[in-house]
Design an enzyme around this catalytic site. Structure first.
Site, mmCIF file in Angstrom:
data_model
loop_
_atom_site.group_PDB
_atom_site.id
_atom_site.type_symbol
_atom_site.label_atom_id
_atom_site.label_comp_id
_atom_site.label_asym_id
_atom_site.label_seq_id
_atom_site.Cartn_x
_atom_site.Cartn_y
_atom_site.Cartn_z
ATOM 1 N N THR A 30 0.827 -1.214 0.000
ATOM 2 C CA THR A 30 0.000 0.000 0.000
ATOM 3 C C THR A 30 0.851 1.250 0.000
ATOM 4 O O THR A 30 0.471 2.275 -0.558
ATOM 5 C CB THR A 30 -0.929 -0.019 1.236
ATOM 6 O OG1 THR A 30 -1.743 -1.174 1.157
ATOM 7 C CG2 THR A 30 -1.792 1.216 1.320
ATOM 8 N N TYR A 77 -7.902 0.380 -3.962
ATOM 9 C CA TYR A 77 -6.636 0.875 -4.536
ATOM 10 C C TYR A 77 -5.843 -0.328 -5.024
ATOM 11 O O TYR A 77 -6.150 -1.480 -4.715
ATOM 12 C CB TYR A 77 -5.830 1.649 -3.488
ATOM 13 C CG TYR A 77 -5.365 0.800 -2.331
ATOM 14 C CD1 TYR A 77 -6.161 0.655 -1.187
ATOM 15 C CD2 TYR A 77 -4.156 0.101 -2.377
ATOM 16 C CE1 TYR A 77 -5.755 -0.157 -0.134
ATOM 17 C CE2 TYR A 77 -3.738 -0.703 -1.319
ATOM 18 C CZ TYR A 77 -4.552 -0.814 -0.198
ATOM 19 O OH TYR A 77 -4.142 -1.611 0.845
ATOM 20 N N THR A 134 1.661 -4.328 4.486
ATOM 21 C CA THR A 134 1.516 -4.532 5.943
ATOM 22 C C THR A 134 0.946 -5.907 6.274
ATOM 23 O O THR A 134 1.077 -6.367 7.400
ATOM 24 C CB THR A 134 0.579 -3.461 6.528
ATOM 25 O OG1 THR A 134 -0.686 -3.554 5.857
ATOM 26 C CG2 THR A 134 1.166 -2.073 6.354
ATOM 27 N N ASP A 135 0.304 -6.568 5.298
ATOM 28 C CA ASP A 135 -0.371 -7.831 5.622
ATOM 29 C C ASP A 135 0.600 -8.902 6.115
ATOM 30 O O ASP A 135 0.257 -9.676 7.009
ATOM 31 C CB ASP A 135 -1.133 -8.365 4.396
ATOM 32 C CG ASP A 135 -2.398 -7.563 4.138
ATOM 33 O OD1 ASP A 135 -3.043 -7.800 3.105
ATOM 34 O OD2 ASP A 135 -2.725 -6.683 4.972
ATOM 35 N N LYS A 180 0.234 -7.072 13.205
ATOM 36 C CA LYS A 180 -0.832 -6.243 12.654
ATOM 37 C C LYS A 180 -2.096 -6.593 13.430
ATOM 38 O O LYS A 180 -2.545 -7.733 13.409
ATOM 39 C CB LYS A 180 -1.015 -6.486 11.157
ATOM 40 C CG LYS A 180 -2.004 -5.510 10.501
ATOM 41 C CD LYS A 180 -2.018 -5.647 8.993
ATOM 42 C CE LYS A 180 -2.960 -4.612 8.360
ATOM 43 N NZ LYS A 180 -3.001 -4.717 6.872
ATOM 44 N N GLU A 235 3.405 -26.550 29.720
ATOM 45 C CA GLU A 235 2.574 -27.162 30.760
ATOM 46 C C GLU A 235 3.060 -28.604 30.957
ATOM 47 O O GLU A 235 3.740 -29.167 30.070
ATOM 48 C CB GLU A 235 1.098 -27.084 30.369
ATOM 49 C CG GLU A 235 0.792 -27.731 29.031
ATOM 50 C CD GLU A 235 -0.640 -27.479 28.564
ATOM 51 O OE1 GLU A 235 -1.193 -26.384 28.819
ATOM 52 O OE2 GLU A 235 -1.197 -28.407 27.949
HETATM 53 N N1 DAS Z 1 -1.888 -4.193 0.233
HETATM 54 C C1 DAS Z 1 -1.691 -4.950 1.454
HETATM 55 C C2 DAS Z 1 -0.293 -5.513 1.468
HETATM 56 O O1 DAS Z 1 0.422 -5.390 0.464
HETATM 57 C C3 DAS Z 1 -1.880 -4.089 2.654
HETATM 58 C C4 DAS Z 1 -0.825 -3.053 2.822
HETATM 59 O O2 DAS Z 1 0.147 -2.942 2.100
HETATM 60 O O3 DAS Z 1 -0.970 -2.305 3.784
HETATM 61 O O4 DAS Z 1 0.070 -6.114 2.499
#
Ligand code: DAS
Length: 338
Positions: A26, A39, A105-106, A178, A294
């Site tokens: 992103t 997007y 971010t994924d 995340k 455990e």
């Molecule tokens: N588009 C998703 C990714 O590439 C989300 C992001 O980038 O935030 O992980």
């Protein structure tokens, strides 16, 4: 922990030479409209990103490589391997003083952790992403990237393993998660929160480096063995375990209820898998899941994930198996290590 804070208003920045590896996400995304929800990730090339950053006047020399232009949901072993080779070469280059990987971010937490375990710590390696595309109103990518440059250029960033910079937080790779599907503060650190705070103008560490001059903890292997994650659900049958083993899993990670629990039939099937030579890590499907050992673990031969969630437990077990670390005690030590 002693409160070790150094405010650096530029003092740490010495025009350091930083290599940028762009993979998409992103942060390089475009929506075509400032208000659109949709997007396309990976639309902006690294040259365009660096030209934008140059206008900020950050005291750093940035050299960019467009490594991929994908959403990070599509990253995997092939790209990891090539990226790891390139980052390793950059770390060996005396002229390079820091590395930034722009990333979706994924799966940023997985790439960060995989590299955290397989790279030396003498130079900063920072992953950075964004929650909003570059042309969205309130886009966060440029600030996050400027923060990453500030951190990569700081004299105190080395010796902390791979870091993830998102919003104005700095997370250790081992802790980064995340935690929200949207919103700028989408990441959390567990069990430690952020290990530092950074803005384009300043950086503050919340403690001293904890991995000073470490070599790579594990070798990055040619192949990552198949390790499956089994997400526990009410009524889960033991057959799900057997199916995973029949499917070729060389290791299993249970994303269990609570402290890594599962229905009795599943536990029994997992114990049988261990007997058959397939190691089992008990993790938790709970977001802030700390899973300690455990008493039954000794009998069943299970490994406790401790502070790692299922995704990072899978990566660590893959690395241990690929590095020939099959002794359960040594495997548990690797999960216990901070
Ligand atoms: N588009 C998703 C990714 O590439 C989300 C992001 O980038 O935030 O992980």
């Amino acid at each position: 922990m002693a409160n070790y804070c150094t405010d650096r208003y530029g003092a740490g920045m010495t025009g350091r030479h930083i290599k940028i590896f762009a993979t998409g996400g992103t942060i390089a995304g475009k929506a075509g409209s400032a208000t659109s929800r949709e997007y396309i990730p990976g639309q902006i090339g690294v040259d365009e990103l660096l030209a934008e950053v140059a206008r900020l006047g950050l005291p750093a020399t940035l050299v960019g490589t467009q490594f991929a232009s994908i959403g990070s949901e599509d990253i995997g072993p092939a790209l990891w391997h090539k990226l790891h080779d390139a980052v390793s070469a950059a770390m060996a280059d005396d002229a390079c003083q820091g590395i930034i990987i722009t990333h979706g971010t994924d799966t940023a937490e997985e790439t960060a952790f995989l590299f955290d375990q397989t790279l030396p710590t003498a130079k900063p390696v920072i992953l950075v992403g964004a929650m909003r595309p570059a042309d969205a109103v309130g886009s966060d990518g440029m600030r996050n990237f400027a923060n990453a440059v500030r951190a990569a250029g700081d004299a105190d960033t080395a010796g902390r393993g791979v870091l993830l910079v998102m919003s104005d937080d700095i997370f250790a790779a081992r802790d980064a998660r995340k935690a929200r599907t949207e919103g700028l503060n989408a990441f959390r650190g567990f069990p430690r929160g952020p290990v530092g705070h950074v803005t384009p103008a300043s950086i503050e560490w919340f403690g001293p480096p904890w991995r000073v001059d470490e070599t790579a903890r594990l070798e990055f292997p040619q192949e990552l063995p198949k390790v499956s994650i089994l997400y526990a659900y009410a009524g889960m049958p033991g057959g799900d375990v057997k199916d995973a083993v029949r499917g070729g899993a060389k290791g299993l990670v249970l994303a269990g209820f609570g402290q890594g629990n599962a229905p009795a039939a599943v536990r029994e099937a997992l114990a049988q898998a261990v007997q058959a030579g397939v190691p089992v890590v008990r993790a938790s499907r709970v977001d802030q899941g700390l899973v300690d050992r455990e008493p039954d673990d000794d009998d069943n031969g299970f490994i406790a994930a401790r502070a790692l969630g299922p995704a990072k437990s899978r990566i660590l077990l893959q690395l241990l198996l690929a590095n020939g670390i099959t002794d359960p005690l040594r495997q548990q030590e690797a999960f216990d290590r901070r």
